[in-house]
Scaffold this active site. Sequence first.
Site, short mmCIF file in Angstrom:
data_model
loop_
_atom_site.label_atom_id
_atom_site.label_comp_id
_atom_site.label_asym_id
_atom_site.label_seq_id
_atom_site.Cartn_x
_atom_site.Cartn_y
_atom_site.Cartn_z
N GLU A 243 -2.49 -8.99 3.54
CA GLU A 243 -2.64 -9.38 4.95
C GLU A 243 -4.07 -9.26 5.45
OE1 GLU A 243 -2.90 -5.07 5.29
OE2 GLU A 243 -1.83 -6.45 3.98
N CYS B 45 0.82 -1.21 0.00
CA CYS B 45 0.00 0.00 0.00
C CYS B 45 0.86 1.27 0.00
CB CYS B 45 -0.98 -0.03 1.17
SG CYS B 45 -2.38 1.10 0.97
N HIS C 166 -3.96 -5.22 -0.11
CA HIS C 166 -3.60 -5.73 1.22
C HIS C 166 -3.65 -7.26 1.27
CE1 HIS C 166 -3.46 -1.88 3.41
NE2 HIS C 166 -4.31 -1.49 2.48
#
Length: 384
Positions: A354, A258, A352
């Site tokens: 994660e 990001c 993202h």
Amino acid sequence: MEPRVDVPALLVLEDGRSFRGVSFGAPGETFGEAVFSTGMTGYQETLTDPSYRRQVVVATAPHIGNTGWNDEDDESRRIWVAGYVVRDAARVRSNWRSNRSLADELAAQGVVGIAEVDTRALTRHLRERGAMRVGISTTELDADKLLARVLEQPPMAGANLVGDVTVDAPVVVPAVGEKRFTVAAIDLGIKEMTPELMARRGIEVHVLPASSTLADIRATGADGVFFSNGPGDPAAADEAVGLLTDVLDAGLPYFGICFGNQIFGRALGFGTYKLTYGHRGLNVPVLDRATGAVEITAQNHGFAVDAPLDADTPTRWGDARVTHVCLNDDVVEGLELIDASGRVLGFSVQYHPEAAAGPHDSVYLFDRFVAVLASTGSTTRTEN
């Protein structure tokens, strides 16, 4: 605590559009940049994402708060949003993991929100006219007076907010099982799931303040470096760009997510720009240009990298290329730096992998980082 239906609240955008509703969370007044998130789930992870610093988040899902709030799913040490806008706030929380209601948590952390707003109309307005400054108040219900306050607020463009969210001192997240590598993770607004996913892969993660230097990174014995997500305008983050330039000069493998993708882009010589309304949600399709695979991704960004999609760009470290693009609008979603032999020196993604609330299509990128670390020939350093 249920939504305070007896307390009126007012939302005013910088272009004068206003919405009336009721207080949700803490009473008072707040200002920020109005953005919308299309996630149907995961509001707790959204609210505790440091990337939302100084932003007022509009939830497009119509019913928010169903599962309450628990003590396990926070992505950081606190709620970071400047304000929260919902249509229907759940009157009853219903989940076995819930410890309290969303309204109670917002109030406890002093987060001003507004409910009973036509969030569909508000979202359409932001999509057509772009993210903009906004104010929410339970104390000033005159739209013209609140608008004057909104227009006094600083814009998001040019804002350097990394110092607001980074850790004060290094934090070590130990590897799970056998330690394979050490990674220095520069905290630009990191989410807790990121070092956890690296730790599960045998990486000892040293989460370092954004003000860290190359010497600080070397002191950890790092085999590689990671730059996290974070808030603000990447064009204002010159210190982070300088540090990453030093990292690349030192030949340390790099992975960024990001904001870390935008900083990577700047270090490689590309520019950045502000998107009209950004990408925020859990359902954004991204094309991996090397494999042709389409990943459904979680995203939260209002800025993007300006890089050529169909040509490699030479840099002093090797060739940089765009690896991923958004299928909605062709925004750059990934970068890669390779040397003359084709070895990957660093890579990053705008989305993202994660994503704690999901989807999990992109979690393999952490395995890719392990492979890049292994390809350098680095081994775990032994303490004397």
